[in-house]
Motif scaffolding. Structure first.
Motif, mmCIF file in Angstrom:
data_model
loop_
_atom_site.group_PDB
_atom_site.id
_atom_site.type_symbol
_atom_site.label_atom_id
_atom_site.label_comp_id
_atom_site.label_asym_id
_atom_site.label_seq_id
_atom_site.Cartn_x
_atom_site.Cartn_y
_atom_site.Cartn_z
ATOM 1 N N CYS A 60 -26.313 -13.302 33.162
ATOM 2 C CA CYS A 60 -25.620 -14.024 34.226
ATOM 3 C C CYS A 60 -24.275 -14.529 33.717
ATOM 4 O O CYS A 60 -24.117 -14.833 32.532
ATOM 5 C CB CYS A 60 -26.452 -15.183 34.774
ATOM 6 S SG CYS A 60 -27.178 -16.252 33.535
ATOM 7 N N VAL A 61 -23.322 -14.621 34.654
ATOM 8 C CA VAL A 61 -21.950 -15.056 34.367
ATOM 9 C C VAL A 61 -21.549 -16.055 35.444
ATOM 10 O O VAL A 61 -21.870 -15.881 36.626
ATOM 11 C CB VAL A 61 -20.963 -13.875 34.349
ATOM 12 C CG1 VAL A 61 -19.554 -14.349 34.056
ATOM 13 C CG2 VAL A 61 -21.389 -12.830 33.336
ATOM 14 N N ALA A 62 -20.860 -17.120 35.044
ATOM 15 C CA ALA A 62 -20.360 -18.126 35.984
ATOM 16 C C ALA A 62 -18.882 -18.359 35.710
ATOM 17 O O ALA A 62 -18.487 -18.565 34.551
ATOM 18 C CB ALA A 62 -21.136 -19.428 35.864
ATOM 19 N N LEU A 63 -18.061 -18.314 36.755
ATOM 20 C CA LEU A 63 -16.625 -18.553 36.647
ATOM 21 C C LEU A 63 -16.298 -19.958 37.134
ATOM 22 O O LEU A 63 -16.879 -20.443 38.102
ATOM 23 C CB LEU A 63 -15.845 -17.541 37.482
ATOM 24 C CG LEU A 63 -15.262 -16.330 36.754
ATOM 25 C CD1 LEU A 63 -16.387 -15.443 36.267
ATOM 26 C CD2 LEU A 63 -14.335 -15.548 37.670
ATOM 27 N N SER A 64 -15.371 -20.594 36.441
ATOM 28 C CA SER A 64 -14.911 -21.911 36.869
ATOM 29 C C SER A 64 -14.072 -21.770 38.143
ATOM 30 O O SER A 64 -13.494 -20.709 38.401
ATOM 31 C CB SER A 64 -14.073 -22.559 35.767
ATOM 32 O OG SER A 64 -12.937 -21.769 35.472
ATOM 33 N N PRO A 65 -14.009 -22.801 38.969
ATOM 34 C CA PRO A 65 -13.233 -22.695 40.224
ATOM 35 C C PRO A 65 -11.752 -22.392 40.005
ATOM 36 O O PRO A 65 -11.142 -21.726 40.840
ATOM 37 C CB PRO A 65 -13.426 -24.073 40.874
ATOM 38 C CG PRO A 65 -14.711 -24.579 40.314
ATOM 39 C CD PRO A 65 -14.761 -24.068 38.895
#
Length: 906
Positions: A60-65
């Motif tokens: 899984c990967v999460a990008l900052s706003p």
């Protein structure tokens, strides 16, 4: 030759496993590819793989706003905080458990992740004044099974979590007066996705069976107030002094103020008779659009909360593993892990923005085009793909072969024909102008072709057979079989044509290398004896030397004219090898059986590139016969034969756990002896890392390797490397600028080349007047002319001063053409690099000019047709004196109509 090659891009693999993320502007999509992440620029039609590697495949990967940082989590829970600006790793953190979902809060101050039965919330980097960039805020419990998904509310104060226990739970990041831990049921299978409405506490929960439940909350987000800690302590003390009846009355009054959820609707996403399970979903809060993907490869697009079906399409015959909306909501990204597909679909116009798919299995071979702009690959799935080395995208796929591709190459100096050989017994030629198979070469009797070679003129095509030990030669123009070369007593493993002489070299398992003179029809001219089976051969660029890789891990060099051995390299220790999970021997013992399977000379012929069934690619200096540099293509522990030491945690009292066959879904099939690809029908498949092909670019600026991970590109990076040339203490940038102010153009240019900084060279070159270009080119020595050609090749791709740099190129090539002919071996790579830049610039400008020219022709034609249909009275001509007056008035009306049509068009 410089050896500061660095990883630059990954081609041939666009998606493996994990979730998809769009950038904040919605123009780029980030896809996890194995243990790397790739960024696809949808506006500029380019792809870029970051030089960041995880220990295992990314889950899984999460990008900052704001799009500056991202969180990358692999299958074992190892987490990396990475910067998308500098493309570096900022912080490491290990959760020691698999993480199923991770997501930034909308304000970018917190990060929530789901791990087993709990949820952890961390402070994002920069939100607190702590040295640790990821500081734990709180851990939330309550689930009875593994958590699967997470979503934040619009104000980042509340988040919802779905789990496998078929319940959805709502938590608050801080104590709220109206909100406690809410548990929402209503599903008959595990919850796949949970979504909040925008600026609301209303919820949508979706299960694996396709059930959509809509939950309505009676409390607004603005009404939520944090609980004061001092007030709560005071109330606790007061509560102790109250009686039992007073406590119940107090609790009833408090419960009336709490938020309440109510189920208002239930919808079923699956059609009647469709038993496929839902695998992924995404919700766009502003447009109220819900997209869901299923195992059958179909997806549904609904409008909520009315549940109106907008689209229902099938985009693949494999399971859709990931789906995501971009920020504006007009593009939807789909990822299919079974086929390695990545699709970006615009739902309003119903067209594809991006449609890429890699090879289904491993790649077998590759080749560069003569100008280095294109790369063609052949895979085990029988497909031939052509990639653009600059953009990193595939633009054409040929699927005429029915078996694995064994050899592939570009034909001719123009590089517009691709020839491929396959185990299906055919050799096919493809035209890159019309994108079709225009030639099919076959043998008189069925044979499996395992190697391929085409001469430098593109007139002869040869292929070696595995079972009949023969070499077949065809004519490219007529397609007829010209000759069958027999003489080998074992399978023919490799073929190569000399670029200078009319010689074909063939290596075989019978421990011989034969040199054939095809044009004179005299059979084998020479037979070279090697110690063990020949696996790969390659001619040097000047055609005077032949390199042979054998089964014992050696590379021997032969003089073609005298048929004598001139040197050898012992590469068994350099190639190395990892230990497979089922191996009972050490990595050192396993490496003793390794050998090089592919060879390639550098553009200048001073070095050779070699690789085999290992994770290493080696570059050797031919004259010194020593290893110059070794590259590791992957450190992904999800692949087999990467680790060199045996993990003691996998050893039990019964032996290696990988050799213990168990029953159940988690069983691992024991691989058969001699099988390296694995059992594709088993539930568990762990491919072994190896390199099947390497190739230097004709420009000498990069090389490519086909591996289990995909097509890896390594290139020279001038911007980050300080590599001075003949530098002394007196030469400084200020001295170069002083020389430039004195209008000593040639001296300033040579001094800037000795410092060898790209920005300083560009400053000096662009300061030289246009009239002085020819005189400066005349005064440059040959050493600086080669550096100037290399500089021009890089500037023509990016600089806006096209005519200025074209004038430099023309003057250098015109004045120093005899010197280039005498030093063809050293300047050949530079000229090809210059040709690549000019060709790409010509194609880009040619498309633009053709489009403008055809648009103007269309506008003029429309103007003439509209003016000719008008009558003389409508045109305002009352009295006509002569033909000249008529022509003048008609011309004025034509110009007016052209201007009106032009205004309407734009």
């Amino acid at each position: 030759m410089r050896f500061s090659f660095k990883f630059s891009n990954l081609l041939g693999a666009v998606y493996r496993h994990g979730n998809l993320n769009f950038s904040s502007d919605g123009n780029c999509i980030i896809s996890p590819v194995g243990n790397r992440i790739t960024k696809f620029d949808l506006k500029n039609n380019k792809s870029e793989t970051f030089p960041i590697e995880a220990r295992m495949n990314i889950s899984c990967v999460a990008l900052s706003p704001d799009g500056s940082t991202c969180i990358i989590v692999d299958q074992e829970g190892a987490t990396m905080l990475c910067s998308l600006i500098s493309k570096t790793v900022l912080h490491h953190l290990h959760f020691h458990r698999p993480v199923t979902a991770v997501k930034y809060s909308p304000d970018g101050k917190k990060i929530a992740l789901t791990k087993e039965t709990l949820v952890q919330v961390y402070h994002a980097p920069g939100s607190t004044r702590e040295f640790n960039p990821l500081l734990l805020h709180r851990t939330y419990y309550g689930a009875y099974d593994d958590t699967t998904c997470i979503d934040w509310s619009s104000d980042s104060r509340v988040f919802a979590v779905g789990s496998k226990d078929m319940h959805t739970r709502v938590f608050a990041t801080s104590d709220m007066e109206q909100l406690v831990i809410y548990t929402l049921g209503g599903h008959k299978d595990c919850v796949v996705s949970v979504f909040f409405e925008e600026n609301s506490l209303d919820l949508y929960s979706i299960s694996r069976k396709g059930e959509l439940v809509i939950w309505e909350c009676d409390t607004d987000l603005k009404d939520l107030r944090p609980l004061d800690s001092s007030a709560s302590n005071h109330s606790n003390k007061a509560e102790r002094s109250l009686s039992a009846e007073q406590r119940t009355k107090e609790n009833e009054s408090v419960d009336r103020n709490k938020a309440l959820y109510k189920k208002i609707a239930r919808h079923y996403l699956n059609k009647e008779g469709d038993f496929t399970q839902l695998t992924c979903a995404d919700f766009h809060k502003k447009n109220h659009m819900l997209v869901t993907g299923f195992e059958s490869g179909t997806f549904h697009l609904h409008e909520l909360p009315d549940f109106n079906l907008i689209h229902s399409l099938s985009i693949s015959n494999q399971c859709i593993a990931a789906v995501s909306f971009n920020h504006p909501g007009d593009w939807i990204g789909f990822g299919c892990s079974g086929l390695g597909q990545l699709l970006v679909w615009e739902w309003q116009s119903e067209c594809y923005v991006l449609k890429q798919q890699g090879h289904h299995n491993n790649m077998n071979c590759l080749d560069f085009s003569p100008d280095g702009q294109l790369i063609v690959t052949g895979g085990q799935d029988g497909k031939v793909k052509v990639w653009n080395s600059s953009s990193g995208l595939c633009f054409v796929t040929f699927s005429e072969h029915t078996a694995s591709i064994s050899g592939i190459t570009f034909s001719g100096k123009a590089g517009k024909v691709v020839v491929s050989s396959s185990l299906d017994g055919t050799v096919r030629a493809f035209d890159l102008h019309r994108y079709r198979n225009f030639r099919t070469f076959t043998s008189p009797h069925p044979a499996q072709f395992v190697c391929l070679a085409v001469d430098s003129n593109g007139q002869l095509v040869s292929a070696g057979a595995q079972d009949s030990f023969e070499i077949f030669v065809w004519s490219m123009q007529t397609g007829r079989l010209l000759e069958v070369l027999a003489g080998h007593e074992g399978p023919v493993s490799s073929l190569s044509f000399s670029s200078v002489a009319d010689i074909l070299a063939s290596a075989s398992w019978d421990k011989t290398v034969k040199l054939w003179n095809i044009y004179e029809h005299k059979g084998a001219r020479e037979t070279l004896q090697v110690l063990t089976d020949g696996l790969a051969i390659a001619f040097s660029p000047d055609g005077q030397q032949l390199a042979v890789a054998t089964l014992d891990g050696q590379i021997t060099f032969w003089n073609v004219q005298t048929a004598t051995q001139t040197g050898s390299i012992e590469g068994k220790t350099d190639l190395g090898g990892g230990r497979r999970e089922g191996d009972m021997v050490t990595a050192k013992t396993s490496a003793a059986a390794k050998s090089f399977n592919t060879l390639c000379y550098s553009a200048d012929g001073t070095c050779i590139l070699a690789a085999g069934k290992s994770k290493h690619v080696c570059i050797y200096n031919i004259q010194e016969q020593m290893l110059v540099k070794r590259f590791e293509v992957s450190c992904n522990l999800s692949l087999d034969a990467v680790e060199e030491m045996l993990n003691r945690r996998k050893m039990t009292e019964f032996g290696n756990i990988s050799l213990i066959e168990e029953d159940g879904d988690s069983s691992q099939a024991i691989s058969l002896p001699g099988v390296t690809k694995g059992d594709m029908s088993s539930r568990f498949f762990k491919p072994e890392v190896n390199v099947s092909g390497v190739q230097f670019s004709p420009t000498g600026r990069q090389f490519a390797a086909t591996s289990t991970e995909g097509l890896l590109l390594y290139s020279l990076d001038n911007a980050l490397t300080f590599d001075p040339f003949d530098l002394t203490l007196e030469i400084t940038p200020s001295m170069v600028r002083d020389t430039l102010h004195r209008k000593e153009w040639s001296n300033a240019l040579m001094l800037s080349f000795r410092i060898n900084e790209a920005k300083l060279i560009q400053e000096v070159v662009e300061s030289i007047p246009f009239e002085q270009v020819e005189s400066v080119c005349r005064s440059l020595p040959m050493t600086y002319i080669e550096k100037m050609l290399s500089f021009l090749a890089t500037q023509l791709e990016s600089s806006a001063h096209l005519e200025f740099y074209l004038t430099w190129s023309e003057c250098l090539l015109t004045l120093h053409c005899p010197s280039f002919q005498t030093q063809s071996s050293s300047t050949q790579a530079l000229l090809r690099s210059l040709q690549k830049s000019l060709t790409r610039k010509f194609q880009d400008l040619g498309k633009m000019c053709d489009s403008n020219r055809f648009s103007l022709q269309y506008i003029l034609t429309l103007g003439k047709q509209s003016s000719s249909k008008r009558s003389a009275s409508e045109m305002g001509i009352e009295e006509v004196d002569s033909e000249e007056d008529i022509e003048e008035q008609t011309y004025e009306m034509d110009s007016d109509s052209d201007q009106s049509n032009l205004a309407l068009l734009y």
